[in-house]
Design an enzyme around this catalytic site. Structure first.
Site, PDB file in Angstrom:
ATOM      1  N   ARG A 138      -3.511   6.490   0.307  1.00  0.00           N
ATOM      2  CA  ARG A 138      -3.979   7.831   0.921  1.00  0.00           C
ATOM      3  C   ARG A 138      -2.894   8.348   1.713  1.00  0.00           C
ATOM      4  O   ARG A 138      -3.240   9.525   2.095  1.00  0.00           O
ATOM      5  CB  ARG A 138      -5.235   7.343   1.734  1.00  0.00           C
ATOM      6  N   ASP A 182      -6.649  -3.341  -7.393  1.00  0.00           N
ATOM      7  CA  ASP A 182      -7.435  -3.880  -6.209  1.00  0.00           C
ATOM      8  C   ASP A 182      -7.638  -5.348  -6.361  1.00  0.00           C
ATOM      9  O   ASP A 182      -7.751  -5.752  -7.611  1.00  0.00           O
ATOM     10  CB  ASP A 182      -8.597  -3.183  -5.831  1.00  0.00           C
ATOM     11  N   ARG A 219       0.950  -1.204  -0.039  1.00  0.00           N
ATOM     12  CA  ARG A 219      -0.058  -0.162  -0.110  1.00  0.00           C
ATOM     13  C   ARG A 219       1.011   1.182  -0.124  1.00  0.00           C
ATOM     14  O   ARG A 219       0.293   2.179   0.642  1.00  0.00           O
ATOM     15  CB  ARG A 219      -1.037   0.043   1.304  1.00  0.00           C
ATOM     16  N   TYR A 238     -15.077 -11.917   0.338  1.00  0.00           N
ATOM     17  CA  TYR A 238     -15.699 -10.853  -0.046  1.00  0.00           C
ATOM     18  C   TYR A 238     -16.970 -11.050  -0.868  1.00  0.00           C
ATOM     19  O   TYR A 238     -18.173 -10.754  -0.712  1.00  0.00           O
ATOM     20  CB  TYR A 238     -14.881  -9.695  -0.873  1.00  0.00           C
ATOM     21  N   ARG A 243      -6.799  11.260  -7.175  1.00  0.00           N
ATOM     22  CA  ARG A 243      -7.868  10.555  -7.079  1.00  0.00           C
ATOM     23  C   ARG A 243      -9.132  11.495  -7.017  1.00  0.00           C
ATOM     24  O   ARG A 243     -10.164  10.948  -6.825  1.00  0.00           O
ATOM     25  CB  ARG A 243      -7.973   9.523  -5.977  1.00  0.00           C
TER      26      ARG A 243
HETATM   27  O1  CP3 Z   1       0.242   0.394  -3.104  1.00  0.00           O
HETATM   28  C1  CP3 Z   1      -0.270  -1.076  -3.265  1.00  0.00           C
HETATM   29  O2  CP3 Z   1       0.031  -1.792  -2.286  1.00  0.00           O
HETATM   30  C2  CP3 Z   1      -1.119  -1.130  -4.457  1.00  0.00           C
HETATM   31  C3  CP3 Z   1      -2.482  -0.911  -4.435  1.00  0.00           C
HETATM   32  C4  CP3 Z   1      -3.544  -2.085  -3.616  1.00  0.00           C
HETATM   33  C5  CP3 Z   1      -4.918  -1.351  -3.248  1.00  0.00           C
HETATM   34  N1  CP3 Z   1      -5.519  -2.550  -2.862  1.00  0.00           N
HETATM   35  C6  CP3 Z   1      -5.361  -0.243  -3.393  1.00  0.00           C
HETATM   36  C7  CP3 Z   1      -6.427   0.129  -2.780  1.00  0.00           C
HETATM   37  C8  CP3 Z   1      -3.149  -3.313  -3.421  1.00  0.00           C
HETATM   38  C9  CP3 Z   1      -2.210  -4.251  -3.069  1.00  0.00           C
HETATM   39  C10 CP3 Z   1      -4.594  -3.640  -3.028  1.00  0.00           C
HETATM   40  C11 CP3 Z   1      -5.018  -5.127  -2.383  1.00  0.00           C
HETATM   41  C12 CP3 Z   1      -5.960  -5.563  -1.348  1.00  0.00           C
HETATM   42  N2  CP3 Z   1      -7.114  -4.711  -1.502  1.00  0.00           N
HETATM   43  C13 CP3 Z   1      -6.089  -6.311  -0.546  1.00  0.00           C
HETATM   44  C14 CP3 Z   1      -4.888  -7.087   0.021  1.00  0.00           C
HETATM   45  C15 CP3 Z   1      -3.733  -6.293   0.692  1.00  0.00           C
HETATM   46  C16 CP3 Z   1      -3.852  -5.962   2.049  1.00  0.00           C
HETATM   47  O3  CP3 Z   1      -4.084  -4.937   2.476  1.00  0.00           O
HETATM   48  O4  CP3 Z   1      -4.333  -6.983   2.993  1.00  0.00           O
HETATM   49  C17 CP3 Z   1      -7.363  -6.080   0.356  1.00  0.00           C
HETATM   50  C18 CP3 Z   1      -7.785  -7.268   1.334  1.00  0.00           C
HETATM   51  C19 CP3 Z   1      -8.029  -5.336  -0.567  1.00  0.00           C
HETATM   52  C20 CP3 Z   1      -9.501  -4.988  -0.479  1.00  0.00           C
HETATM   53  C21 CP3 Z   1      -9.676  -3.534  -0.074  1.00  0.00           C
HETATM   54  N3  CP3 Z   1      -9.604  -2.578  -1.033  1.00  0.00           N
HETATM   55  C22 CP3 Z   1      -9.844  -3.028   1.365  1.00  0.00           C
HETATM   56  C23 CP3 Z   1      -9.566  -3.709   2.445  1.00  0.00           C
HETATM   57  C24 CP3 Z   1      -9.833  -1.409   1.080  1.00  0.00           C
HETATM   58  C25 CP3 Z   1      -9.475  -0.387   1.983  1.00  0.00           C
HETATM   59  C26 CP3 Z   1     -10.963   0.041   2.384  1.00  0.00           C
HETATM   60  C27 CP3 Z   1     -10.798   1.330   3.137  1.00  0.00           C
HETATM   61  O5  CP3 Z   1     -11.199   2.569   2.561  1.00  0.00           O
HETATM   62  O6  CP3 Z   1     -10.183   1.482   4.270  1.00  0.00           O
HETATM   63  C28 CP3 Z   1      -9.688  -1.293  -0.460  1.00  0.00           C
HETATM   64  C29 CP3 Z   1      -9.805  -0.021  -1.004  1.00  0.00           C
HETATM   65  C30 CP3 Z   1      -8.202   0.188  -1.558  1.00  0.00           C
HETATM   66  N4  CP3 Z   1      -7.570  -0.477  -2.299  1.00  0.00           N
HETATM   67  C31 CP3 Z   1      -7.587   1.542  -1.267  1.00  0.00           C
HETATM   68  C32 CP3 Z   1      -6.556   1.530  -2.035  1.00  0.00           C
HETATM   69  C33 CP3 Z   1      -5.515   2.747  -2.239  1.00  0.00           C
HETATM   70  C34 CP3 Z   1      -8.418   2.685  -0.575  1.00  0.00           C
HETATM   71  C35 CP3 Z   1      -9.491   3.330  -1.380  1.00  0.00           C
HETATM   72  C36 CP3 Z   1      -9.177   4.759  -1.865  1.00  0.00           C
HETATM   73  O7  CP3 Z   1      -8.207   5.345  -1.639  1.00  0.00           O
HETATM   74  O8  CP3 Z   1     -10.380   5.492  -1.951  1.00  0.00           O
END
Ligand code: CP3
Length: 343
Positions: free
Chosen positions: A31, A76, A27, A151, A40
């Protein structure tokens, strides 16, 4: 001019000696970065994951800022499902939400397989990125079948994964069909990324730590192993990561990983004997960035020392960057790790 052949990240992943301990952050794009929030603005999460210009810009942001040793593709774990037509969204502050949770064999059969034609924007973004990144490798990724299934079955984020496990224990035929379907989609998604130029892949099984080793071995491991086996034919290093997986580390290695990701709960010198003759990735507690810099770097040094017994060590946090993280602290951490004596 350095090339990918000189990459410390790829050397460590292959168990060769890198010129410094490589570092990247799960990540790292997201954010915590003001430039991410700006890029974004007014664009929904899934839309940004389908827009090559945004994927490229957001993926490059942490590489520019920190000079990390690898980029991770901005996307994602649920994006491939969206691409094949599953009705889902990523809700800000919540995570992935699925409109019609999967319950029956017919629900599983209704999910199409993924072909490269479903994700032309991924191919374009990866191709552009590898051109921009030059000597810095790009890590492609996918969600592992269990974490993505959670999910799809729960309909959204879950702590207990109770519905998911109810299917696993109570309807093994539906479970196997669902896991095979998701595994096929994950493998195809990874193949697209590698074909377009990704140098390594990470399979995220973030929620696998909810399982006992017995259930992981019986219900989950064969499906993750099938994904890793398919990608293994492409010849790129494969990282396999989950959270709370202390008791699963031997199986996660056996599933076919070249590198096993370790969360912050287990010191790397305890994890190394468990993962077999493989490299490890991790595992600084992600909250240590909120400590004074000297405390953070002292703990980072402990992580590096603990990783010395491994076949290779890629430095990372034990899970993703927390959104309130100060980017300057990650910049200092990157500099510290890259400057630490390799020994
Ligand atoms: O920089 C990186 O690591 C690459 C981007 C990345 C994202 N999601 C972008 C994202 C990666 C590798 C993921 C994988 C992901 N998504 C996982 C596995 C990794 C982990 O953290 O265990 C999981 C479980 C998800 C599902 C998911 N998507 C979650 C739990 C969330 C967060 C919800 C929240 O808002 O707190 C997301 C959304 C997400 N994916 C965001 C990002 C940058 C945040 C949304 C946003 O910026 O609006």
């Amino acid at each position: 001019m350095p090339t990918l052949a000189d990459s410390p990240f790829l050397a460590a992943a292959r168990g060769e000696k890198p010129s410094h301990t490589p570092v990247w952050f799960m990540r790292q794009a997201g954010r915590s970065l003001p430039e991410y929030r700006a890029a974004r603005e007014g664009v929904a999460m899934l839309e940004s994951c389908m827009t090559p210009e945004l994927i490229v810009e957001i993926t490059l942001q942490p590489v520019r800022r920190y000079g990390v040793d690898a980029a991770i593709f901005f996307s994602d774990i649920v994006l491939p499902l969206k691409a094949v037509g599953v009705d889902l969204d990523i809700k800000p502050g919540v995570g992935p939400v699925v409109a019609d949770p999967v319950e029956t064999l017919a629900d599983v059969a209704a999910i199409p397989d993924l072909t490269p034609d479903d994700v032309p924007f991924i191919t374009r973004a990866v191709q552009e990125l590898v051109g921009e990144l030059g000597a810095t490798p790009l890590i492609g990724f996918a969600g592992a079948p269990f974490t993505v299934a959670s999910y799809l079955v729960e309909g959204g984020p879950s702590k207990e994964h109770a519905r998911t496990k109810a299917m696993m224990f109570g309807a093994p035929d539906v479970w196997d069909a669902l896991m095979a379907k998701i595994g096929g989609i994950a493998a195809a998604f990874l193949e697209v990324q590698v074909a377009a130029g990704a140098s390594a892949i990470q399979l995220f099984d973030s929620w696998a730590g909810a399982l006992t080793p017995r259930d992981y071995r019986e219900f989950v491991m064969p499906h993750s192993a099938a994904v890793l086996d398919r990608v293994g034919r492409l010849g790129v290093p494969r990282i396999h990561f989950g959270v709370g997986t202390g008791s699963l580390l031997p199986l996660m290695g056996e599933a076919g990983a070249d590198v096993v990701g370790v969360d912050w709960r287990m010191p790397l010198d305890q994890a190394v004997p468990l993962v077999g003759d493989r490299a490890v990735q991790g595992n600084l507690d992600p909250t240590l960035v909120f400590a004074p810099t000297e405390v953070m770097t002292a703990r980072a040094a402990e992580v590096i020392e603990a990783g010395r017994s491994a076949r290779g060590h890629i430095f990372n946090l034990g899970h993703g960057v927390i959104p309130s993280t100060d980017p300057d602290q990650l910049a200092r951490l990157t500099e510290f790790v890259q400057g630490y004596p390799i020994g």
